[in-house]
Design a protein around this motif. Structure first.
Motif, PDB file in Angstrom:
ATOM      1  N   VAL A 198     -54.078 -44.169 -35.310  1.00  0.00           N
ATOM      2  CA  VAL A 198     -53.868 -44.020 -36.750  1.00  0.00           C
ATOM      3  C   VAL A 198     -54.607 -45.110 -37.519  1.00  0.00           C
ATOM      4  O   VAL A 198     -55.226 -44.854 -38.550  1.00  0.00           O
ATOM      5  CB  VAL A 198     -52.345 -44.052 -37.069  1.00  0.00           C
ATOM      6  CG1 VAL A 198     -52.087 -44.292 -38.550  1.00  0.00           C
ATOM      7  CG2 VAL A 198     -51.695 -42.747 -36.628  1.00  0.00           C
ATOM      8  N   GLN A 199     -54.566 -46.340 -36.977  1.00  0.00           N
ATOM      9  CA  GLN A 199     -55.117 -47.440 -37.783  1.00  0.00           C
ATOM     10  C   GLN A 199     -56.636 -47.412 -37.885  1.00  0.00           C
ATOM     11  O   GLN A 199     -57.209 -48.114 -38.721  1.00  0.00           O
ATOM     12  CB  GLN A 199     -54.610 -48.801 -37.315  1.00  0.00           C
ATOM     13  CG  GLN A 199     -55.091 -49.243 -35.978  1.00  0.00           C
ATOM     14  CD  GLN A 199     -54.352 -50.522 -35.580  1.00  0.00           C
ATOM     15  OE1 GLN A 199     -54.295 -51.472 -36.342  1.00  0.00           O
ATOM     16  NE2 GLN A 199     -53.773 -50.524 -34.395  1.00  0.00           N
ATOM     17  N   ALA A 200     -57.271 -46.546 -37.109  1.00  0.00           N
ATOM     18  CA  ALA A 200     -58.714 -46.371 -37.290  1.00  0.00           C
ATOM     19  C   ALA A 200     -58.980 -45.655 -38.629  1.00  0.00           C
ATOM     20  O   ALA A 200     -60.060 -45.778 -39.209  1.00  0.00           O
ATOM     21  CB  ALA A 200     -59.278 -45.559 -36.130  1.00  0.00           C
ATOM     22  N   ALA A 201     -57.971 -44.899 -39.108  1.00  0.00           N
ATOM     23  CA  ALA A 201     -58.165 -44.131 -40.347  1.00  0.00           C
ATOM     24  C   ALA A 201     -57.308 -44.639 -41.506  1.00  0.00           C
ATOM     25  O   ALA A 201     -57.677 -44.484 -42.662  1.00  0.00           O
ATOM     26  CB  ALA A 201     -57.822 -42.658 -40.081  1.00  0.00           C
ATOM     27  N   VAL A 202     -56.164 -45.225 -41.178  1.00  0.00           N
ATOM     28  CA  VAL A 202     -55.178 -45.591 -42.204  1.00  0.00           C
ATOM     29  C   VAL A 202     -54.692 -47.017 -41.925  1.00  0.00           C
ATOM     30  O   VAL A 202     -54.300 -47.308 -40.801  1.00  0.00           O
ATOM     31  CB  VAL A 202     -53.951 -44.637 -42.104  1.00  0.00           C
ATOM     32  CG1 VAL A 202     -52.866 -45.048 -43.080  1.00  0.00           C
ATOM     33  CG2 VAL A 202     -54.363 -43.194 -42.320  1.00  0.00           C
ATOM     34  N   PRO A 203     -54.697 -47.885 -42.945  1.00  0.00           N
ATOM     35  CA  PRO A 203     -54.190 -49.240 -42.677  1.00  0.00           C
ATOM     36  C   PRO A 203     -52.708 -49.208 -42.288  1.00  0.00           C
ATOM     37  O   PRO A 203     -51.934 -48.442 -42.868  1.00  0.00           O
ATOM     38  CB  PRO A 203     -54.384 -49.983 -44.010  1.00  0.00           C
ATOM     39  CG  PRO A 203     -54.937 -49.005 -44.968  1.00  0.00           C
ATOM     40  CD  PRO A 203     -55.125 -47.679 -44.316  1.00  0.00           C
ATOM     41  N   LEU A 204     -52.349 -50.019 -41.320  1.00  0.00           N
ATOM     42  CA  LEU A 204     -50.967 -49.964 -40.821  1.00  0.00           C
ATOM     43  C   LEU A 204     -49.944 -50.394 -41.864  1.00  0.00           C
ATOM     44  O   LEU A 204     -48.769 -50.049 -41.748  1.00  0.00           O
ATOM     45  CB  LEU A 204     -50.815 -50.841 -39.576  1.00  0.00           C
ATOM     46  CG  LEU A 204     -51.265 -50.227 -38.256  1.00  0.00           C
ATOM     47  CD1 LEU A 204     -50.800 -51.079 -37.091  1.00  0.00           C
ATOM     48  CD2 LEU A 204     -50.754 -48.795 -38.096  1.00  0.00           C
ATOM     49  N   ASP A 205     -50.382 -51.132 -42.890  1.00  0.00           N
ATOM     50  CA  ASP A 205     -49.394 -51.511 -43.912  1.00  0.00           C
ATOM     51  C   ASP A 205     -49.027 -50.328 -44.816  1.00  0.00           C
ATOM     52  O   ASP A 205     -48.209 -50.466 -45.719  1.00  0.00           O
ATOM     53  CB  ASP A 205     -49.848 -52.737 -44.737  1.00  0.00           C
ATOM     54  CG  ASP A 205     -51.142 -52.502 -45.493  1.00  0.00           C
ATOM     55  OD1 ASP A 205     -51.659 -51.356 -45.464  1.00  0.00           O
ATOM     56  OD2 ASP A 205     -51.638 -53.453 -46.121  1.00  0.00           O
ATOM     57  N   ARG A 206     -49.627 -49.167 -44.549  1.00  0.00           N
ATOM     58  CA  ARG A 206     -49.215 -47.965 -45.292  1.00  0.00           C
ATOM     59  C   ARG A 206     -48.512 -46.956 -44.375  1.00  0.00           C
ATOM     60  O   ARG A 206     -48.298 -45.804 -44.749  1.00  0.00           O
ATOM     61  CB  ARG A 206     -50.430 -47.347 -45.981  1.00  0.00           C
ATOM     62  CG  ARG A 206     -50.999 -48.363 -46.987  1.00  0.00           C
ATOM     63  CD  ARG A 206     -52.130 -47.810 -47.768  1.00  0.00           C
ATOM     64  NE  ARG A 206     -51.684 -46.764 -48.684  1.00  0.00           N
ATOM     65  CZ  ARG A 206     -52.524 -46.037 -49.417  1.00  0.00           C
ATOM     66  NH1 ARG A 206     -53.817 -46.236 -49.328  1.00  0.00           N
ATOM     67  NH2 ARG A 206     -52.069 -45.112 -50.224  1.00  0.00           N
ATOM     68  N   ILE A 207     -48.175 -47.416 -43.183  1.00  0.00           N
ATOM     69  CA  ILE A 207     -47.508 -46.543 -42.211  1.00  0.00           C
ATOM     70  C   ILE A 207     -46.070 -47.026 -41.976  1.00  0.00           C
ATOM     71  O   ILE A 207     -45.816 -48.220 -41.844  1.00  0.00           O
ATOM     72  CB  ILE A 207     -48.275 -46.550 -40.867  1.00  0.00           C
ATOM     73  CG1 ILE A 207     -49.661 -45.904 -41.049  1.00  0.00           C
ATOM     74  CG2 ILE A 207     -47.493 -45.869 -39.746  1.00  0.00           C
ATOM     75  CD1 ILE A 207     -49.653 -44.407 -41.331  1.00  0.00           C
ATOM     76  N   ALA A 208     -45.156 -46.062 -41.957  1.00  0.00           N
ATOM     77  CA  ALA A 208     -43.768 -46.344 -41.577  1.00  0.00           C
ATOM     78  C   ALA A 208     -43.441 -45.492 -40.358  1.00  0.00           C
ATOM     79  O   ALA A 208     -44.158 -44.531 -40.052  1.00  0.00           O
ATOM     80  CB  ALA A 208     -42.841 -45.991 -42.734  1.00  0.00           C
ATOM     81  N   LEU A 209     -42.385 -45.851 -39.656  1.00  0.00           N
ATOM     82  CA  LEU A 209     -41.931 -45.028 -38.530  1.00  0.00           C
ATOM     83  C   LEU A 209     -40.535 -44.483 -38.832  1.00  0.00           C
ATOM     84  O   LEU A 209     -39.662 -45.216 -39.321  1.00  0.00           O
ATOM     85  CB  LEU A 209     -41.916 -45.844 -37.238  1.00  0.00           C
ATOM     86  CG  LEU A 209     -43.281 -46.132 -36.624  1.00  0.00           C
ATOM     87  CD1 LEU A 209     -43.136 -47.083 -35.431  1.00  0.00           C
ATOM     88  CD2 LEU A 209     -43.986 -44.838 -36.176  1.00  0.00           C
ATOM     89  N   HIS A 210     -40.358 -43.209 -38.502  1.00  0.00           N
ATOM     90  CA  HIS A 210     -39.098 -42.497 -38.758  1.00  0.00           C
ATOM     91  C   HIS A 210     -38.654 -41.949 -37.403  1.00  0.00           C
ATOM     92  O   HIS A 210     -39.151 -40.916 -36.944  1.00  0.00           O
ATOM     93  CB  HIS A 210     -39.383 -41.373 -39.768  1.00  0.00           C
ATOM     94  CG  HIS A 210     -38.223 -40.499 -40.079  1.00  0.00           C
ATOM     95  ND1 HIS A 210     -37.509 -40.590 -41.251  1.00  0.00           N
ATOM     96  CD2 HIS A 210     -37.649 -39.487 -39.383  1.00  0.00           C
ATOM     97  CE1 HIS A 210     -36.554 -39.678 -41.263  1.00  0.00           C
ATOM     98  NE2 HIS A 210     -36.621 -38.987 -40.138  1.00  0.00           N
ATOM     99  N   LEU A 211     -37.759 -42.683 -36.764  1.00  0.00           N
ATOM    100  CA  LEU A 211     -37.472 -42.403 -35.358  1.00  0.00           C
ATOM    101  C   LEU A 211     -36.080 -41.812 -35.179  1.00  0.00           C
ATOM    102  O   LEU A 211     -35.090 -42.375 -35.652  1.00  0.00           O
ATOM    103  CB  LEU A 211     -37.600 -43.707 -34.559  1.00  0.00           C
ATOM    104  CG  LEU A 211     -38.981 -44.364 -34.712  1.00  0.00           C
ATOM    105  CD1 LEU A 211     -38.950 -45.823 -34.283  1.00  0.00           C
ATOM    106  CD2 LEU A 211     -40.029 -43.581 -33.920  1.00  0.00           C
ATOM    107  N   HIS A 212     -36.044 -40.691 -34.489  1.00  0.00           N
ATOM    108  CA  HIS A 212     -34.742 -40.117 -34.116  1.00  0.00           C
ATOM    109  C   HIS A 212     -34.406 -40.584 -32.700  1.00  0.00           C
ATOM    110  O   HIS A 212     -35.294 -40.871 -31.896  1.00  0.00           O
ATOM    111  CB  HIS A 212     -34.785 -38.593 -34.224  1.00  0.00           C
ATOM    112  CG  HIS A 212     -34.689 -38.123 -35.651  1.00  0.00           C
ATOM    113  ND1 HIS A 212     -33.522 -37.695 -36.223  1.00  0.00           N
ATOM    114  CD2 HIS A 212     -35.624 -38.054 -36.627  1.00  0.00           C
ATOM    115  CE1 HIS A 212     -33.735 -37.372 -37.495  1.00  0.00           C
ATOM    116  NE2 HIS A 212     -35.012 -37.580 -37.765  1.00  0.00           N
TER     117      HIS A 212
END
Ligand code: HMG
Ligand code: MG
Length: 308
Positions: A198-212
């Motif tokens: 993901v971080q090749a395309a999107v900076p990780l500071d704009r990613i969250a994780l939603h874990l079940h």
């Protein structure tokens, strides 16, 4: 690897009032939902998804969406958001005073059709109109990529699909995209590999994780995400939750367990874990069962000095 430094801040997005309750067969009164939301804010939660503006025929437990949105006392410094699946949902949310909304689209076609009753591409096209309205009206936009780690209908989901959908949501104006392990099938290794891609395309500071936590790996997956550089995690008080259109989906990562782990690692959340646990136990009493969150079952640790 970008493991967090001691004292670093980690954001928790509470989704209990929405994801936690959307699959509940016990009816929770509007007033009790408002008490839950306010209890969580009292505990230090500063981002909270309070309901969803979806068709109440599809999700009866959240049919009081507008009453909840209107009934909560908005506090300064707290972001109250709602999930919306289309323009009608957006309009209803905005009319009820919501200033932040979340769009959801799946990485897998079949889950999206079951969940939103439309294909992925059609959904993204419709969201362009929602995003345009949100931008013009100053409403904050978040995105979810559901089934990012596996689909109940299609099985494994190709990583490039997830990356492509995340990019599309960001291009629509989402300030952040939350990657959903909708049915709790991810492993820590998979989370690390996904974030690498993901971080090749999107900076990780704009990613969250939603874990079940369907299979007990949510906290391990959160740790893998943390070590890979993610600093925003969705969780649900008591570990309530599940998607009605994902057979086998169970509760989200429990907020109190996440906060306990983070604070034990010396990270800042601004959240009082015992106050969250009180809300979890109160919700358990309302729902007539012990909720899965471990910390709220165990209670505080009364650390004692070693015996002489
Ligand atoms: P549809 O039936 O295709 O909608 O449903 P439609 O546009 O054909 O309209 C049919 C009727 O629905 C009409 O009413 C509309 O007005 C009404 P009628 O004329 O028959 O009386 N309608 C609405 N009513 C209220 N609010 C709305 C709305 N839109 C249309 N927003 C729709 C399409 C998207 C509405 C439906 O599929 C739906 O509500 N889906 C939501 C499902 C859902 O809430 N799933 C759970 C949330 S996602 C999730 O849990 C995953 C997540 O946690 C991340 C993860 O874990 O991965 C986020
Ligand atoms: Mg969910």
């Amino acid at each position: 690897m970008t493991a967090p430094a001691a004292g670093e801040r980690v954001a928790v997005v509470e989704v209990g009032p929405r994801d936690g309750l959307q699959n509940e067969s016990t009816l929770v009164e509007t007033e009790a939902k408002i008490v839950m939301i306010e209890g969580l804010v009292d505990a230090g939660i500063t981002r909270i998804e309070v309901t969803s503006f979806v068709n109440p025929r599809w999700i009866p437990p959240l049919a009081d969406q507008a009453d909840v949105a209107r009934g909560i006392q908005r506090r300064a410094g707290v972001e109250y958001s709602a999930l919306v699946p289309n323009l009608k949902g957006y309009e209803n949310a905005a009319a009820a005073g919501m200033r932040a909304v979340a769009l959801v689209v799946s990485a897998s076609e079949t889950h999206n059709r079951k969940n939103i009753n439309a294909g992925v591409e059609d959904t993204l096209t419709r969201y362009a109109e929602v995003a345009d309205r949100a931008r013009r009206e100053g409403v904050k936009l978040r995105g979810y990529v559901s089934t990012a780690f596996g689909c109940p209908y299609e099985g494994p989901v190709p990583v490039p699909r997830v990356v492509a959908v995340a990019e599309r949501l960001l291009a629509l104006g989402a300030h952040e995209v939350s990657l959903g392990d909708t049915i709790g099938v991810a492993s820590p290794r998979q989370v690390g590999e996904m974030l690498q891609a993901v971080q090749a395309a999107v900076p990780l500071d704009r990613i969250a994780l939603h874990l079940h936590d369907t299979r007990g790996t949510a906290l391990a997956n959160a740790l893998a995400g943390l070590e890979a550089g993610v600093r925003v995690f969705d969780s649900s008080v008591g570990g309530m939750g599940g998607c009605p259109y994902a057979p086998g989906a169970a509760g989200n990562l429990a907020t109190e367990d996440l906060v306990w782990m983070l604070q034990g690692m010396g990270l800042q959340t601004g959240i009082d874990v015992d106050k969250v646990a009180e809300v979890a136990r109160a919700m358990g009493r309302l729902l007539g069962r012990v909720l899965p969150g471990k910390y709220s079952q165990a209670g505080p640790w009364q650390a004692r000095p070693p015996a002489p």
